[in-house]
Enzyme design. Structure first.
Site, PDB file in Angstrom:
ATOM      1  N   ASP A  70       0.950  -1.135  -0.226  1.00 52.91           N
ATOM      2  CA  ASP A  70      -0.351  -0.381   0.024  1.00 52.91           C
ATOM      3  C   ASP A  70       0.426   1.793   0.019  1.00 52.91           C
ATOM      4  OD1 ASP A  70      -1.885   1.871   0.605  1.00 52.91           O
ATOM      5  OD2 ASP A  70      -3.191   0.409   1.555  1.00 52.91           O
ATOM      6  N   ILE A  71       0.761   2.457  -0.693  1.00 46.28           N
ATOM      7  CA  ILE A  71       1.488   3.438  -1.310  1.00 46.28           C
ATOM      8  C   ILE A  71       1.135   4.362  -0.030  1.00 46.28           C
ATOM      9  CG2 ILE A  71      -0.051   4.603  -2.320  1.00 46.28           C
ATOM     10  CD1 ILE A  71       3.209   4.009  -3.380  1.00 46.28           C
ATOM     11  N   HIS A  82     -10.232  -5.546  -2.434  1.00 46.97           N
ATOM     12  CA  HIS A  82      -9.071  -5.988  -2.208  1.00 46.97           C
ATOM     13  C   HIS A  82      -8.713  -6.506  -0.661  1.00 46.97           C
ATOM     14  CE1 HIS A  82     -10.145  -1.595  -1.771  1.00 46.97           C
ATOM     15  NE2 HIS A  82      -9.293  -1.502  -1.046  1.00 46.97           N
ATOM     16  N   HIS A  96      -7.265  -5.816   2.706  1.00 46.68           N
ATOM     17  CA  HIS A  96      -5.420  -4.633   3.587  1.00 46.68           C
ATOM     18  C   HIS A  96      -5.124  -5.937   4.852  1.00 46.68           C
ATOM     19  CE1 HIS A  96      -6.698  -0.803   2.652  1.00 46.68           C
ATOM     20  NE2 HIS A  96      -7.691  -0.777   2.337  1.00 46.68           N
TER      21      HIS A  96
HETATM   22  P1  5GP Z   1      -9.768   1.521   0.643  1.00 37.39           P
HETATM   23  O1  5GP Z   1     -10.525   1.008  -0.562  1.00 37.39           O
HETATM   24  O2  5GP Z   1     -10.135   0.057   0.635  1.00 37.39           O
HETATM   25  O3  5GP Z   1     -10.968   2.536   1.928  1.00 37.39           O
HETATM   26  O4  5GP Z   1      -8.387   2.115   0.295  1.00 37.39           O
HETATM   27  C1  5GP Z   1      -7.694   1.875  -0.482  1.00 37.39           C
HETATM   28  C2  5GP Z   1      -6.290   1.487  -0.293  1.00 37.39           C
HETATM   29  O5  5GP Z   1      -5.329   2.070  -1.894  1.00 37.39           O
HETATM   30  C3  5GP Z   1      -5.113   2.313   0.732  1.00 37.39           C
HETATM   31  O6  5GP Z   1      -5.008   2.227   1.783  1.00 37.39           O
HETATM   32  C4  5GP Z   1      -4.802   3.228  -0.213  1.00 37.39           C
HETATM   33  O7  5GP Z   1      -3.788   3.878   0.292  1.00 37.39           O
HETATM   34  C5  5GP Z   1      -4.459   2.047  -1.688  1.00 37.39           C
HETATM   35  N1  5GP Z   1      -4.152   2.696  -2.345  1.00 37.39           N
HETATM   36  C6  5GP Z   1      -4.927   3.967  -3.605  1.00 37.39           C
HETATM   37  N2  5GP Z   1      -4.714   3.815  -4.675  1.00 37.39           N
HETATM   38  C7  5GP Z   1      -3.529   3.654  -4.713  1.00 37.39           C
HETATM   39  C8  5GP Z   1      -1.831   3.601  -5.557  1.00 37.39           C
HETATM   40  O8  5GP Z   1      -2.279   3.359  -6.645  1.00 37.39           O
HETATM   41  N3  5GP Z   1      -0.869   2.673  -5.523  1.00 37.39           N
HETATM   42  C9  5GP Z   1      -0.568   1.636  -4.066  1.00 37.39           C
HETATM   43  N4  5GP Z   1       0.235   0.418  -4.292  1.00 37.39           N
HETATM   44  N5  5GP Z   1      -1.528   2.072  -2.680  1.00 37.39           N
HETATM   45  C10 5GP Z   1      -2.766   2.402  -2.948  1.00 37.39           C
END
Ligand code: 5GP
Length: 132
Positions: A29-30, A93, A95
């Site tokens: 995660d970035i 996804h 985590h």
């Molecule tokens: P969620 O959809 O579960 O609420 O969060 C999405 C997750 O994806 C976040 O933790 C965010 O940091 C990660 N994320 C979003 N865009 C990118 C990206 O371009 N690259 C990576 N490696 N992680 C990402």
């Protein structure tokens, strides 16, 4: 339009890759909550994790387990916590987050910053500990 995660799988957007097989992909995660915070996705683009068919969902958890064990070997922690939110990126996804206490998996916490070299080195260490 392809999701940002599909674009990562296709190599259009860079990532710190941890693991891949024909159906799943894992990368750091970035904006990590903890060192080693990793995302596991199905390559098949589906928004909501509970829309995945049973077999793909079950296999995703088995794939995530292998990645989690490698993270656990790499990053000192009590265990790997798992969370599914999907509020930001509409591509299912999981985590995987190294945790020592409840507060470590609070998504309201400030995110950690790592340099590109630090992310690359960490990904390399986790990959070395993978037993796929
Ligand atoms: P969620 O959809 O579960 O609420 O969060 C999405 C997750 O994806 C976040 O933790 C965010 O940091 C990660 N994320 C979003 N865009 C990118 C990206 O371009 N690259 C990576 N490696 N992680 C990402």
């Amino acid at each position: 339009m392809a999701s940002i995660f599909s674009r990562i799988v296709n190599g259009e957007i860079p990532c710190y890759k941890i693991a891949e097989d024909d159906r799943y992909f894992a990368f750091l995660d970035i904006n990590p909550l903890a060192k080693g915070h990793t995302l596991v996705i199905p390559k098949k683009e589906t928004d909501y994790i509970f829309e995945l068919d049973d077999e793909l969902l079950a296999g995703m958890m088995v794939f995530a387990k292998k990645v989690a064990l490698a993270i656990e070997k790499t990053v000192p922690c009590k265990r790997i916590g798992i969370a599914v939110l999907g509020l930001e990126v509409p591509h299912a996804h999981i985590h995987l987050i190294p945790i020592n206490s409840l507060g470590d998996i609070n998504f309201s916490n400030p995110k950690l910053k790592f340099s590109s070299d630090e992310f690359s080195a960490l990904a390399g260490e986790i990959v070395k500990n993978l037993d796929l």
